[in-house]
Scaffold this active site. Structure first.
Site, short mmCIF file in Angstrom:
data_model
loop_
_atom_site.label_atom_id
_atom_site.label_comp_id
_atom_site.label_asym_id
_atom_site.label_seq_id
_atom_site.Cartn_x
_atom_site.Cartn_y
_atom_site.Cartn_z
CD GLU A 317 -3.22 -0.86 0.29
OE1 GLU A 317 -3.13 0.34 -0.09
OE2 GLU A 317 -3.96 -1.77 0.44
CB CYS A 318 0.66 4.41 -1.90
SG CYS A 318 -0.93 5.00 -1.88
N GLY A 319 -0.02 4.01 1.35
CA GLY A 319 -0.30 4.73 2.62
C GLY A 319 -1.46 5.62 2.58
#
Length: 336
Positions: A317-319
């Protein structure tokens, strides 16, 4: 006169009746000793047993030669046609469900926002929003985050979709930079390698949250699905929060998205034709063999390549889609 009962030799599977039992004269048998009678009895029993075995084998062979009824029924089904018709019905059901979800969310909110990344699922959502006339009327705002590390084809594709559907995306990027050159002067060329969390914060999370705050978002429409991976395996079409998360494709699969794209002749990101199932940043997105695309989590298998979290775990995930609060933006429950 002693009487002994003898069983008649019946065909395989026949029932025994009184007529099948007949008497014979034991005293008429010629034998010199009990042993001879025993031998003769055994021979007759063995002979009877042999005939019975042969009879059973004959029945079995004849049964095998007959064509089973089920085989006839199977040949009457066109498997591939039935499967395709079933998939078509499934797609119609998924479309109705997604349209209903979008309509309920938009009609019951003031500022719905669709953060669009232009991947296959997002293309489907744009088409659905257009069918509901939410794009040309600007009833739904389309937000786009430019990380300054996107493929050049992504920006070009955005302009094409803006022209097709009649909307203008609200674009956001790193707050302290005006363009790629400015960003690299302040943060270097490889921030994503030296500090991945800081890169995500500056280039993705903060611009994303700022977009929702600027657009006063009360419903966030997004393309997350259960088949993206275990982090999203129990995703529902709506999630509580501020803003509410609207996931109209939650129950779709990646293949459903492509079936829908092909069925309606939709434009899609050109890099899909170069074996990219999903498109993110240029430095961490790679092609994936097409036979892997529709496996569980296959769409995102080419994302975040070469990147790890600070704890050493594989980055997935990128956040943006990680549960938590973002104090700087003031937007709670947005980071997914």
């Amino acid at each position: 006169m002693p009487i002994c009962l003898q069983r008649a030799h019946l065909p395989c599977g026949s029932a025994l009746s009184k007529r099948d039992i007949r008497p014979y004269n034991v005293s008429a048998l010629r034998f010199s000793s009990p042993e001879s009678v025993s031998r003769q009895g055994r021979c007759e029993c063995n002979s009877n047993r042999t005939r019975a075995v042969r009879s059973r084998r004959g029945c079995q062979q004849r049964a095998l030669q007959r064509k089973p009824v089920c085989a006839v029924a199977q040949t009457a089904i066109d498997i591939s046609t039935f499967v395709q018709e079933s998939r078509n019905k499934r797609l119609e059901l998924l479309e109705r469900q997604a349209l209903e979800t979008l309509k309920i969310c938009v009609e019951n909110s003031e500022h719905p926002v669709f953060p669009c990344a232009l991947i296959a699922g997002d293309v489907v959502i744009l088409e659905l929003l257009s069918k509901l006339d939410y794009l040309k009327t600007s009833r739904v705002s389309v937000a786009f985050v430019d990380t300054f590390h996107l493929f050049p084809e992504t920006i070009t594709f955005l302009r094409q979709l803006e022209g097709k559907y009649g909307f203008k995306a609200k674009e956001f990027h790193a707050a302290d930079s005006t363009d790629v050159k400015d960003f690299r002067a302040k943060h270097g060329r490889d921030l994503y390698m030296t500090d991945i969390d800081e890169y995500d914060r500056i280039c993705k999370v903060e611009p994303f949250n700022r977009a929702l705050k600027t657009l006063q978002c009360d419903v966030m429409i997004n393309g997350r699905r259960r088949d993206h991976g275990f982090e999203r395996a129990h995703l529902e079409v709506l999630e509580e929060g501020s803003p509410i998360k609207c996931n109209p494709l939650a129950w779709w699969e990646f293949k459903d998205c492509w079936d829908y794209i092909h069925k309606h002749g939709l434009q899609y990101h050109p890099l899909h034709d170069e074996d990219f199932p999903s498109i993110g940043d240029l430095h961490s997105t790679v092609p994936v063999p097409r036979e892997k695309w529709f496996e569980y989590a296959g769409e995102r298998s080419g994302r975040f390549q070469g990147l790890t979290n600070k704890d050493g775990s594989v980055k997935t995930e990128c956040g943006i889609h990680v549960a938590g609060d973002d104090e700087e933006s003031g937007m709670s429950n947005i980071r997914k």
